[in-house]
Design a protein around this motif. Structure first.
Motif, short mmCIF file in Angstrom:
data_model
loop_
_atom_site.label_atom_id
_atom_site.label_comp_id
_atom_site.label_asym_id
_atom_site.label_seq_id
_atom_site.Cartn_x
_atom_site.Cartn_y
_atom_site.Cartn_z
N LEU A 75 14.34 -19.92 14.42
CA LEU A 75 14.97 -18.82 15.15
C LEU A 75 16.47 -18.74 14.89
N THR A 76 16.99 -17.53 14.95
CA THR A 76 18.43 -17.31 14.94
C THR A 76 18.94 -17.38 16.37
N ARG A 77 20.27 -17.39 16.55
CA ARG A 77 20.83 -17.40 17.90
C ARG A 77 20.36 -16.20 18.73
N PRO A 78 20.46 -14.97 18.21
CA PRO A 78 19.99 -13.83 19.01
C PRO A 78 18.50 -13.90 19.34
N GLU A 79 17.69 -14.41 18.40
CA GLU A 79 16.26 -14.53 18.67
C GLU A 79 16.01 -15.56 19.77
N TRP A 80 16.72 -16.69 19.72
CA TRP A 80 16.59 -17.70 20.76
C TRP A 80 17.00 -17.13 22.12
N ARG A 81 18.13 -16.44 22.17
CA ARG A 81 18.61 -15.89 23.44
C ARG A 81 17.63 -14.86 23.99
N THR A 82 17.03 -14.08 23.11
CA THR A 82 16.04 -13.08 23.54
C THR A 82 14.79 -13.79 24.06
N LEU A 83 14.31 -14.74 23.30
CA LEU A 83 13.12 -15.49 23.71
C LEU A 83 13.35 -16.20 25.04
N SER A 84 14.51 -16.85 25.18
CA SER A 84 14.77 -17.61 26.41
C SER A 84 14.99 -16.69 27.60
N GLY A 85 15.61 -15.54 27.38
CA GLY A 85 15.77 -14.57 28.47
C GLY A 85 14.43 -14.09 28.99
N LEU A 86 13.55 -13.74 28.06
CA LEU A 86 12.21 -13.28 28.47
C LEU A 86 11.39 -14.42 29.05
N GLY A 87 11.57 -15.61 28.52
CA GLY A 87 10.85 -16.77 29.06
C GLY A 87 11.26 -17.06 30.49
N GLN A 88 12.54 -16.88 30.77
CA GLN A 88 13.05 -17.13 32.12
C GLN A 88 12.69 -16.01 33.08
#
Length: 157
Positions: free
Chosen positions: A45-58
């Motif tokens: 994952l890239t930084r934006p992909e991680w932030r998107t994934l973690s936002g939706l995960g949370q």
């Protein structure tokens, strides 16, 4: 030719290495780069992909606008991250019933599984990072960051 005093020269010079905004930026960037190795190595994952994934995960379901606000990412970065996660079949888009311009983004089962695999890695990274500090330093940084966030970051009420 005007002669300048040392006092006036000093007032016009900014020691960038001691300037708090610069130090915070460099520290945040260094921590982010170190953490990015974890999600890049484990899931590509890239930084934006991680932030998107973690936002939706949370949060479960969010719009792209909400993701951008939550993660402080520009809308083009959010858009690219959403497209890549959708390509991987890690998220799905659902059009809003009242406004078709808005899409609600949700992790798929595969995306949620990837998020759940990364949560313990993220928590371990945070623990290891904080372990570099004494208990007094951990308290000081936590309270100092909270005070700056309270005064600078608009709260969602």
């Amino acid at each position: 030719m005007a002669i300048r005093s040392e006092a006036s020269d000093a007032a016009e010079i900014l020691n960038l290495e001691n300037f708090l905004p610069y130090r915070l930026y460099r520290l945040a960037d260094a921590v982010s780069r170190e953490f990015s190795r974890i999600y890049k190595d484990s899931h590509g994952l890239t930084r934006p992909e991680w932030r998107t994934l973690s936002g939706l995960g949370q949060h479960g379901t969010m719009t792209a606008t909400e993701l951008g606000e939550q993660s402080a990412m520009h809308k083009t970065k959010v858009s690219r991250a959403v497209a890549e996660l959708e390509r991987r079949r890690w998220l799905m888009r659902t059009p809003d019933e009242k406004d078709r311009r808005i899409e609600h983004l949700t992790l798929t089962g595969t995306g949620l599984a990837a998020y759940r695999e990364m949560v313990p890695l993220a928590k371990a990274f945070e623990r290891d990072l904080l372990a570099r500090l004494s208990a007094e330093e951990r308290t000081a940084i936590t309270s100092g960051l909270a005070a700056l966030e309270t005064s600078l970051v608009p709260s969602k009420s």
